[in-house]
Design an enzyme around this catalytic site. Structure first.
Site, PDB file in Angstrom:
ATOM      1  N   HIS A   1       0.828  -1.211   0.000  1.00 17.43           N
ATOM      2  CA  HIS A   1       0.000   0.000   0.000  1.00 17.43           C
ATOM      3  C   HIS A   1       0.867   1.268   0.000  1.00 17.43           C
ATOM      4  CE1 HIS A   1       0.304  -0.881   4.412  1.00 17.43           C
ATOM      5  NE2 HIS A   1       0.391   0.416   4.519  1.00 17.43           N
TER       6      HIS A   1
ATOM      7  N   CYS B   1     -31.613  -0.010  -8.310  1.00 20.08           N
ATOM      8  CA  CYS B   1     -32.604  -0.556  -7.385  1.00 20.08           C
ATOM      9  C   CYS B   1     -34.023  -0.167  -7.795  1.00 20.08           C
ATOM     10  CB  CYS B   1     -32.298  -0.103  -5.968  1.00 20.08           C
ATOM     11  SG  CYS B   1     -31.907   1.647  -5.884  1.00 20.08           S
TER      12      CYS B   1
HETATM   13  C1  LIG Z   1       3.781  -5.451   5.283  1.00 21.34           C
HETATM   14  C2  LIG Z   1       2.761  -4.619   5.995  1.00 21.34           C
HETATM   15  C3  LIG Z   1       3.166  -3.745   6.998  1.00 21.34           C
HETATM   16  C4  LIG Z   1       2.246  -2.962   7.703  1.00 21.34           C
HETATM   17  N1  LIG Z   1       2.677  -2.126   8.693  1.00 21.34           N
HETATM   18  C5  LIG Z   1       1.775  -1.358   9.361  1.00 21.34           C
HETATM   19  C6  LIG Z   1       2.213  -0.474  10.404  1.00 21.34           C
HETATM   20  O1  LIG Z   1       3.394  -0.377  10.732  1.00 21.34           O
HETATM   21  N2  LIG Z   1       1.263   0.259  11.063  1.00 21.34           N
HETATM   22  C7  LIG Z   1      -0.058   0.171  10.743  1.00 21.34           C
HETATM   23  O2  LIG Z   1      -0.858   0.871  11.369  1.00 21.34           O
HETATM   24  N3  LIG Z   1      -0.513  -0.651   9.760  1.00 21.34           N
HETATM   25  C8  LIG Z   1       0.376  -1.408   9.069  1.00 21.34           C
HETATM   26  N4  LIG Z   1      -0.064  -2.249   8.066  1.00 21.34           N
HETATM   27  C9  LIG Z   1      -1.506  -2.288   7.734  1.00 21.34           C
HETATM   28  C10 LIG Z   1      -2.278  -3.176   8.725  1.00 21.34           C
HETATM   29  O3  LIG Z   1      -1.749  -4.493   8.722  1.00 21.34           O
HETATM   30  C11 LIG Z   1      -3.777  -3.201   8.345  1.00 21.34           C
HETATM   31  O4  LIG Z   1      -4.338  -1.903   8.530  1.00 21.34           O
HETATM   32  C12 LIG Z   1      -4.563  -4.232   9.176  1.00 21.34           C
HETATM   33  O5  LIG Z   1      -5.915  -4.238   8.742  1.00 21.34           O
HETATM   34  C13 LIG Z   1      -4.487  -3.938  10.668  1.00 21.34           C
HETATM   35  O6  LIG Z   1      -5.308  -4.839  11.370  1.00 21.34           O
HETATM   36  P1  LIG Z   1      -5.344  -4.919  12.969  1.00 21.34           P
HETATM   37  O7  LIG Z   1      -5.361  -3.503  13.496  1.00 21.34           O
HETATM   38  O8  LIG Z   1      -6.599  -5.673  13.256  1.00 21.34           O
HETATM   39  O9  LIG Z   1      -4.103  -5.655  13.393  1.00 21.34           O
HETATM   40  C14 LIG Z   1       0.858  -3.059   7.378  1.00 21.34           C
HETATM   41  C15 LIG Z   1       0.453  -3.946   6.372  1.00 21.34           C
HETATM   42  C16 LIG Z   1       1.375  -4.715   5.686  1.00 21.34           C
HETATM   43  C17 LIG Z   1       0.886  -5.644   4.635  1.00 21.34           C
END
Ligand SMILES: Cc1cc2nc3c(=O)[nH]c(=O)nc-3n(C[C@H](O)[C@H](O)[C@H](O)COP(=O)(O)O)c2cc1C
Ligand SMILES: Cc1cc2nc3c(=O)[nH]c(=O)nc-3n(C[C@H](O)[C@H](O)[C@H](O)COP(=O)(O)O)c2cc1C
Ligand SMILES: Cc1cc2nc3c(=O)[nH]c(=O)nc-3n(C[C@H](O)[C@H](O)[C@H](O)COP(=O)(O)O)c2cc1C
Lengths: 217, 217, 217
Positions: free
Chosen positions: A71, A192
């Site tokens: 992303h 719809c």
């Molecule tokens: C490789 C990778 C790294 C990520 N690092 C972060 C991060 O450092 N901080 C963050 O807020 N979201 C990060 N994300 C996005 C979150 O994983 C994503 O918003 C997820 O839905 C969070 O779910 P949770 O809050 O339920 O754990 C990352 C995603 C990926 C694929």
């Protein structure tokens, strides 16, 4: 997809499609962005957009510290982001900072001109049932997202929002200081069966707005 | 389910059940709505309500432009909508306009009396752990939903919300201008072993409110 | 995991890990909480935290009225709750009262000192991309959560929020009346290749804050 062109490159558009019935217009928009406007296009579908391409898939591709984060890469790659159609659900997610799929993560990390990084245009083309469109949250959430633009000071942003009692899509969205651009829906026979506002803007209108923001770069 | 009755038809209630422990009361409520009040009942379960009936399933049934859209059909069919129990999670989704399952889509497209369409009663019976009930967001979100009613001008709605420092469930919910009706929870031995407010209202109370809104039609 | 120790018991910490890249620091934090600080530790992972432990699993374990409810049990068990890293997505969920997994249900039912129950410290260590961190919603949502603390009157809380134009993490979080403590991120080379604010605080800093709140009990 990008074709080198001397010293210049084509403008890059990230084209996101969410779960509105108007997603059926997606292929036409994509083809015309390439053929008529010469954009370099990448397409991003939400779950509702019928192909699942979410943060889980991102994690599968990501193995260790140092690997690219999808992303963030998409955000850096794009010169502008078009979401057409924008569903009511994704609208609610963006305005509340929720980010459980790739599109909403791109938007959570989008360059709104805050902090030190220059802003990039965000073009939103909502499409939904008339009652959904007329629901009071719709305008409030579109205004909230426009307020993300270039606001270090969130307090003055909130004051601004609550003091503007009228909301004129076209005026506010053509404001040069605000590059979150709302491409207003149109009155039509909706899928719809109702007649009312909420239908996706015409493809011509969408392309016109994309073109104008490509030139601004 | 509807039985033709001369020129009249039975009042139609869409009865939604979310993932609160109080969902165990669902069958009793449904049976009594039919037998004692003569309602024509349709039941809608969230994922938390243990049967998954979400927007994905809706898309499976939907093949082409012109096909009926389930959440719009349910909204049009219903004379009123009862959510009992209403979980903290679905409360948060409605008040923020999130719509990732059929119930939340029905609610995003609900006729709150805004726009040109006449409003239809929405009856909410929250049920949750005492600390969840007492969390400051609970009242704020119930007020936000009540504020959806018949408000073209979202600014004045927001001002109203922020100036009302006291929240009296019963007064505001019996207000005739506001047909989002909160059926207040009761103090009880909760499923989690605590004694406190947050238990689903009695089935008698829920039926009483449904009956009174059937007559208002 | 708890070892009886004469009449005293070890302080109990619920340690939650969300889907930030900084989740790789989880094991080090957990081990040091036990070895250096003598905590009794329970670990809770969100879906993004790579192990799925959600409300569905809770329902599987729950058979009948009277059975324990996991998110309520965890809340009652814990003396304090540490979320490190806290993702942007879970931040948005908490501040909006959304609760579709065990961590967000624990937080929806957390003892913020409202109602009659005494409050318990909540320690939040955000970690995210710089643009995500600088997004205006980040500070607003951290303030909203701090505002949950001990506020019967939600109106005055909202007024407070909107009148404080400057947000100083360290001052507001060290305020003794407010036991939602934000462990500020640091400037670093982030996993996505940028240099900027948003990296998880150092493990030393996290442990220091946990220790100080263990003593306050
Ligand atoms: C490789 C990778 C790294 C990520 N690092 C972060 C991060 O450092 N901080 C963050 O807020 N979201 C990060 N994300 C996005 C979150 O994983 C994503 O918003 C997820 O839905 C969070 O779910 P949770 O809050 O339920 O754990 C990352 C995603 C990926 C694929
Ligand atoms: C047949 C059908 C048509 C729909 N059309 C729309 C629409 O035009 N606009 C909208 O906002 N939601 C519409 N929805 C609801 C969304 O698909 C639903 O809110 C979904 O969760 C959106 O997910 P997304 O925003 O992640 O794509 C429709 C659903 C169905 C089943
Ligand atoms: C055993 C058990 C009991 C629960 N009871 C309640 C409750 O009474 N009220 C509530 O708001 N949530 C309760 N929850 C949490 C919800 O099930 C959870 O927030 C879920 O995501 C709600 O989804 P829904 O609103 O889509 O139904 C309970 C969870 C479990 C596992």
């Amino acid at each position: 997809m990008s074709i080198p062109n001397g010293h210049q490159r084509r403008p890059r558009i990230l084209f996101a499609v969410t779960g509105s019935v108007a997603a059926v217009k997606g292929p036409e928009i994509a083809v015309r962005l390439v053929k008529e406007l010469g954009f370099d296009v990448r397409i991003l579908l939400t779950h509702g957009g019928e192909n699942f391409w979410n943060a889980d898939d991102e994690w599968k591709e990501w193995q260790k510290l140092g690997d690219p984060v999808l992303h963030i890469n998409l955000r850096d790659w794009a010169d502008l982001l078009l979401v057409a159609p924008l569903s009511a659900h994704t609208l609610a997610k963006i305005s509340n900072g929720l980010c459980d799929d790739t599109l909403s993560c791109v938007l959570r990390a989008w360059d709104y001109g805050h902090g030190l990084r220059p802003g990039k245009p965000l073009l939103l083309a909502p499409a939904m049932n008339t009652a959904m469109w007329e629901h009071p949250l719709t305008k409030l959430q579109l205004q909230t997202i426009q307020g993300f633009w270039n606001t270090a000071d969130t307090t003055s942003r909130r004051q601004q929002l609550s003091s503007s009692s009228t909301y004129n899509d076209d005026e506010s969205s053509s404001n040069d200081n605000n590059t979150v651009h709302i491409i207003s829906p149109q009155v039509k026979n909706l899928a719809c069966g109702e007649i009312g506002n909420g239908a996706l803007a015409s493809v011509d209108e969408i392309l016109k707005v994309c073109r104008s923001h490509a030139h601004k770069r």
